[in-house]
Scaffold this active site. Sequence first.
Site, PDB file in Angstrom:
ATOM      1  N   ASN A  29      76.967  49.815 -12.075  1.00 30.65           N
ATOM      2  CA  ASN A  29      78.177  50.546 -11.665  1.00 30.65           C
ATOM      3  C   ASN A  29      79.234  49.600 -11.112  1.00 30.65           C
ATOM      4  OD1 ASN A  29      76.665  52.824 -12.220  1.00 30.65           O
ATOM      5  ND2 ASN A  29      76.252  53.333 -10.089  1.00 30.65           N
ATOM      6  N   GLU A  58      68.877  46.622  -4.743  1.00 34.33           N
ATOM      7  CA  GLU A  58      67.967  47.331  -5.657  1.00 34.33           C
ATOM      8  C   GLU A  58      67.153  46.380  -6.533  1.00 34.33           C
ATOM      9  OE1 GLU A  58      69.886  51.780  -6.067  1.00 34.33           O
ATOM     10  OE2 GLU A  58      70.380  50.350  -7.640  1.00 34.33           O
ATOM     11  N   GLY A 100      83.043  57.277   4.109  1.00 39.54           N
ATOM     12  CA  GLY A 100      83.290  58.408   3.210  1.00 39.54           C
ATOM     13  C   GLY A 100      84.707  58.939   3.364  1.00 39.54           C
ATOM     14  N   GLY A 156      80.732  54.495  -3.650  1.00 38.99           N
ATOM     15  CA  GLY A 156      80.520  53.220  -2.954  1.00 38.99           C
ATOM     16  C   GLY A 156      80.551  52.061  -3.939  1.00 38.99           C
ATOM     17  N   ASP A 157      80.050  52.297  -5.127  1.00 42.81           N
ATOM     18  CA  ASP A 157      80.043  51.231  -6.148  1.00 42.81           C
ATOM     19  C   ASP A 157      81.464  50.940  -6.639  1.00 42.81           C
ATOM     20  OD1 ASP A 157      77.288  51.123  -5.946  1.00 42.81           O
ATOM     21  OD2 ASP A 157      77.030  52.714  -7.436  1.00 42.81           O
ATOM     22  N   ALA A 201      86.699  57.821  -7.678  1.00 40.21           N
ATOM     23  CA  ALA A 201      85.364  58.024  -8.273  1.00 40.21           C
ATOM     24  C   ALA A 201      84.731  59.337  -7.831  1.00 40.21           C
ATOM     25  CB  ALA A 201      84.457  56.849  -7.925  1.00 40.21           C
ATOM     26  N   SER A 232      82.406  57.967 -13.777  1.00 39.36           N
ATOM     27  CA  SER A 232      83.425  58.371 -12.803  1.00 39.36           C
ATOM     28  C   SER A 232      84.330  57.224 -12.359  1.00 39.36           C
ATOM     29  CB  SER A 232      82.739  58.934 -11.553  1.00 39.36           C
ATOM     30  OG  SER A 232      82.153  57.889 -10.788  1.00 39.36           O
TER      31      SER A 232
HETATM   32  O1  RIB Z   1      75.244  54.186  -6.058  1.00 43.23           O
HETATM   33  C1  RIB Z   1      74.857  55.113  -7.041  1.00 43.23           C
HETATM   34  C2  RIB Z   1      73.702  54.573  -7.812  1.00 43.23           C
HETATM   35  O2  RIB Z   1      72.600  54.429  -6.951  1.00 43.23           O
HETATM   36  C3  RIB Z   1      73.219  55.455  -8.923  1.00 43.23           C
HETATM   37  O3  RIB Z   1      73.835  55.165 -10.145  1.00 43.23           O
HETATM   38  C4  RIB Z   1      71.710  55.266  -8.906  1.00 43.23           C
HETATM   39  O4  RIB Z   1      71.196  54.760 -10.104  1.00 43.23           O
HETATM   40  C5  RIB Z   1      71.428  54.344  -7.728  1.00 43.23           C
HETATM   41  O5  RIB Z   1      71.291  53.032  -8.099  1.00 43.23           O
END
Ligand code: RIB
Length: 314
Positions: free
Chosen positions: A38, A135, A215, A244-245, A287, A296
């Site tokens: 993202n 992640e 937020g 956030g992304d 988004a 988005s």
């Molecule tokens: O930040 C949203 C993302 O968090 C999602 O796309 C999900 O896959 C997780 O990684």
Amino acid sequence: MVGSLNMDLVVRTAKLPRPGETVLGGSYRTYPGGKGANQAVAAARLGARVAIIGCIGDDPHGHKVRAALVEENIDLTHLITREGEATGLGLIAVAEGGGNMIVVAPGANATLKPADLEPAMTAITAADTLVLQMEVPIATNVAAAEAARRAGVAVLLNAAPARVLPVELLRNVDVLIVNRVEAAMLMGMPEDVDPGRLTLRLPTLGVPTVLLTLGAQGGILSHKGRPRRVPTPHVAAVDTVGAGDAFCGALASRWKRVHEATKARHPDEFTLVEQATLLASAAGALATTRSGAIASLPRSDETIALASTLKIGS
Ligand code: RIB
């Protein structure tokens, strides 16, 4: 980008379930996602040239995620397809009003080892900016951040999902982006702690720039210990997944100039930080007005136009 790639399974519900509760939702949809993917797309849509280093499985989800990134012109030279592993999965519930709950099954993302960075070292050390999230395995993030720092590359860390971070990582980070839950976890404070208190404590981590995102309340930027209120535009939020992304990717897309000014102690440094932050705030807000994660993420023109309506507060 060194980070995760997932397929998101999204179901909309009237309200999010409480622990132990089952709720009935609508039909589910699948969207390519993962914080790494993202943020890569968010930066690319704002004009950055982006390469991603990560792992997907050799499965239909992986093929779809790869295809989505090809469409966005992301450099996939160092995207590994791991046989026998499933592509990461984001299990997401989105409530009316846009709030969400996410559980990630990391799958192939968990297999991204420091050794996997070796063939990609030139991509990391020749970049302007390295972006990380939490992640993929922490040892991989540490190795990537160390290599980037040695090469003078700016390191942005979005410390999501929430966890305590080792000093080996933090000491190589230039910009830390956290929401309230993540910040509280990092600082060992209760989740409902006042953002003002968090802002005072976060700089003790030793990272020069910290962005606390709040937020719909905007956020707080602290650059070299100088706190500033970050506004957010009022929008009709339908789905906060990926907001956030969008923020992190937008910030990364503009960080090169900030990093250069910071290194040179140029007087424009603070203005450039603020401009990048306003763009990020606009991207995050946009988004939330659409469904999905990658789906988005906003385009350049609309983001720049919205950012121009915002002003940093004191
Ligand atoms: O930040 C949203 C993302 O968090 C999602 O796309 C999900 O896959 C997780 O990684």
